[in-house]
Each structure stands twice: as structure tokens, then as C-alpha cells.
Design a protein around this motif. Structure first.
Motif, short mmCIF file in Angstrom:
data_model
loop_
_atom_site.label_atom_id
_atom_site.label_comp_id
_atom_site.label_asym_id
_atom_site.label_seq_id
_atom_site.Cartn_x
_atom_site.Cartn_y
_atom_site.Cartn_z
N ARG A 204 0.83 -1.20 0.00
CA ARG A 204 0.00 0.00 0.00
C ARG A 204 0.87 1.25 0.00
O ARG A 204 0.57 2.23 -0.71
CB ARG A 204 -0.92 -0.02 1.22
CG ARG A 204 -1.87 1.17 1.28
CD ARG A 204 -2.74 1.09 2.52
NE ARG A 204 -3.63 2.24 2.58
CZ ARG A 204 -4.48 2.46 3.57
NH1 ARG A 204 -4.54 1.58 4.59
NH2 ARG A 204 -5.25 3.52 3.56
N THR A 205 1.93 1.25 0.77
CA THR A 205 2.84 2.39 0.81
C THR A 205 3.48 2.63 -0.55
O THR A 205 3.61 3.78 -1.00
CB THR A 205 3.94 2.16 1.86
OG1 THR A 205 3.33 1.92 3.13
CG2 THR A 205 4.86 3.36 1.95
N ARG B 221 2.19 1.83 -3.46
CA ARG B 221 1.18 2.37 -4.37
C ARG B 221 0.96 3.86 -4.12
O ARG B 221 0.79 4.65 -5.06
CB ARG B 221 -0.13 1.60 -4.21
CG ARG B 221 -0.12 0.22 -4.85
CD ARG B 221 -1.53 -0.34 -4.98
NE ARG B 221 -2.16 -0.51 -3.66
CZ ARG B 221 -2.08 -1.61 -2.94
NH1 ARG B 221 -1.36 -2.65 -3.39
NH2 ARG B 221 -2.69 -1.71 -1.78
#
Length: 268
Positions: free
Chosen positions: A4-5, A7
Motif C-alpha cells: 500500500r505504501t 502504491r
């Protein structure tokens, strides 16, 4: 979590890239809507369409209307010639012939030569031949050295994926070479031909370096803009930038609609 980071970071990087790419265009677009007393920087002094109305009025320096007409006419000439020559070359290169490889690399070599040297060479040629350089002769030839290689690369890619079975089926049914080309080959490669036309128009319309020493006394739009920025600068240039950007998007939109229109008969 690490994914997620990653992205989020990639999204931020992409946003920064878009801001860097389109930020200047957005700034020019905003400043083009200034009032009659507007300047060249922020903050804006009023809001109006005044500078768009001044586009084709008599300027203190330069003639934008005539330059725009020359650029449009030149771009149309280059587009038509690029499409026709690319189609003819694509059909010719479907079969091997002596000197074909050398001719292909010679055509692509113009992409490697610096544009200003091409402009200088064409200008010197016309001077030595005692021909008057003009936007519709010498500049036209110089711009073709820029647009034709792109057209050839596109048409070669199209024919590399072309299924000859369709053409052979038309010939078996009694079609002449011209009939098979017009009713079978051309409709199949038509979207690519539209792409060649789009490349030819856009590359010619804003070409500067290959036109600098070949346009003669009749400036095209990029040359006229250069002359205005070195002598007098007003928000009318911002309005011109906004109008030319809108024209580019209009041409792209018409090309997309044209491609979709060409695909419908095939899908049916």
C-alpha cells in the motif's frame, strides 16, 4: 502494508509528473483569460475574453492570422503527402527488392540528424540553386524529412501484422489488385492510416527547427511566436497557446471518432 505504501508513493510520483507536464499549459490557460489591463504574471487583473478577440487583430509586431493560415495549410500538405507516400512505401516493401534495406535506413537517418542541420542543408540547397525558399516549398520538404519516417514505421508495423489471407481470398473471387486494396487492405489498416495523418499534422503544425531556415519571408506560427517573444510580449500569446492547445485536442478527438467510425463496419 508495504504494498500500500508503494502504491501511494507511485501515485504521488505520477501526480508530480502530471503537474510538471501540464502545469505550464494550465498556467498559460488561466492567464489567457485576463482582463484588458492584464499582465503576464499572477495575480490576474480581471477576467475576460479580451485577448482571444485580439488574436487576429492587427498586432504591434507580427501577423498571427496569416501565420496560422500558413501553418494550417502547410500541415495539411504535409499530412496528405505523408499518408500517400507511407501507403505507397508500405505496399512496395511487402516484397523484397534490391536496395530496399538501404533505402529504409536512409529514410530513418533523417530522425538522427539534428533538425537545425536539416533546415540549414535545405536552405543552402535552395540558395545554391537560386530558388527562393518559401513555406510551401523548402519548408514543406524539410518537414517531410521529419514526418515521413514516423509514417513509414507505423505502416510497416501495420503490414507486419496484416493477414494476407483476406487479400488472397479477394483475389480468388476475381478482385483486381486495386479492388483488393480499396475494399480489403485499406479498410483493415484504416485506423493506422488515421494515426499516420494525426502524426503528420501535429508534427508539422508545431515544427520549429526544420522551418527556421527554410520558411523564407512567410513565417509559420511557431516562427511568428518566436518573433513576438523577442520584441513584445502580451497576454495575446497566452490566448494563442490556449487556442492552439484546444485545436490539438480537437484534432485528436476527430481522429478518435474517425477510428471508431471505421471500426463499426468491420464489427458489424
Amino acid at each position: 502494508m508495504p504494498g500500500r505504501t508503494a502504491r501511494i508513493l507511485l501515485t504521488l510520483l505520477f501526480a508530480v509528473f502530471l503537474a510538471f507536464l501540464y502545469g505550464p499549459t494550465l498556467t498559460i490557460t488561466i492567464l489567457s483569460f485576463q482582463g484588458p489591463d492584464g499582465g503576464l504574471t499572477f495575480p490576474m487583473n480581471g477576467a475576460s475574453l479580451h485577448w482571444f478577440g485580439r488574436l487576429f487583430a492587427t498586432q504591434a509586431v507580427g501577423d498571427l492570422g496569416a501565420a496560422l493560415r500558413r501553418s494550417l495549410a502547410l500541415a495539411a500538405m504535409v499530412t496528405v503527402c505523408t499518408v500517400l507516400v507511407s501507403l505507397a512505401a508500405g505496399m512496395a516493401f511487402r516484397r523484397r527488392f534490391p536496395g530496399g534495406t538501404a533505402l529504409f535506413y536512409l529514410t530513418l537517418a533523417s530522425l538522427i540528424v539534428p533538425s537545425i542541420l536539416v533546415s540549414l542543408g535545405v536552405g543552402l540547397l535552395f540558395t545554391l540553386m537560386e530558388w527562393e525558399p518559401t513555406w510551401y516549398s523548402s519548408a514543406f520538404g524539410a518537414q517531410l524529412t521529419w514526418t515521413l519516417p514516423f509514417g513509414l514505421l507505423i505502416i510497416f508495423a501495420l503490414f507486419n501484422r496484416f493477414d494476407r489471407a483476406w487479400e488472397e481470398a479477394a483475389r480468388d473471387l476475381g478482385a483486381t489488385p486495386w479492388q483488393s486494396f480499396l475494399h480489403v487492405v485499406l479498410p483493415i489498416i484504416a485506423p493506422g492510416v488515421v494515426g499516420i495523418a494525426l502524426f503528420g499534422f501535429t508534427l508539422s503544425f508545431d515544427e520549429f527547427a526544420r522551418t527556421l531556415l527554410t520558411a523564407g519571408t512567410g513565417n509559420t506560427l511557431p516562427l511568428e511566436i518566436l518573433g513576438m517573444t523577442t520584441t513584445v510580449t502580451t497576454p495575446v500569446l497566452y490566448a494563442l497557446g490556449t487556442a492552439s492547445t484546444a485545436l490539438s485536442f480537437l484534432v485528436i478527438g476527430l481522429a478518435i471518432l474517425g477510428v471508431r467510425g471505421l471500426r463499426r463496419p468491420r464489427e458489424r
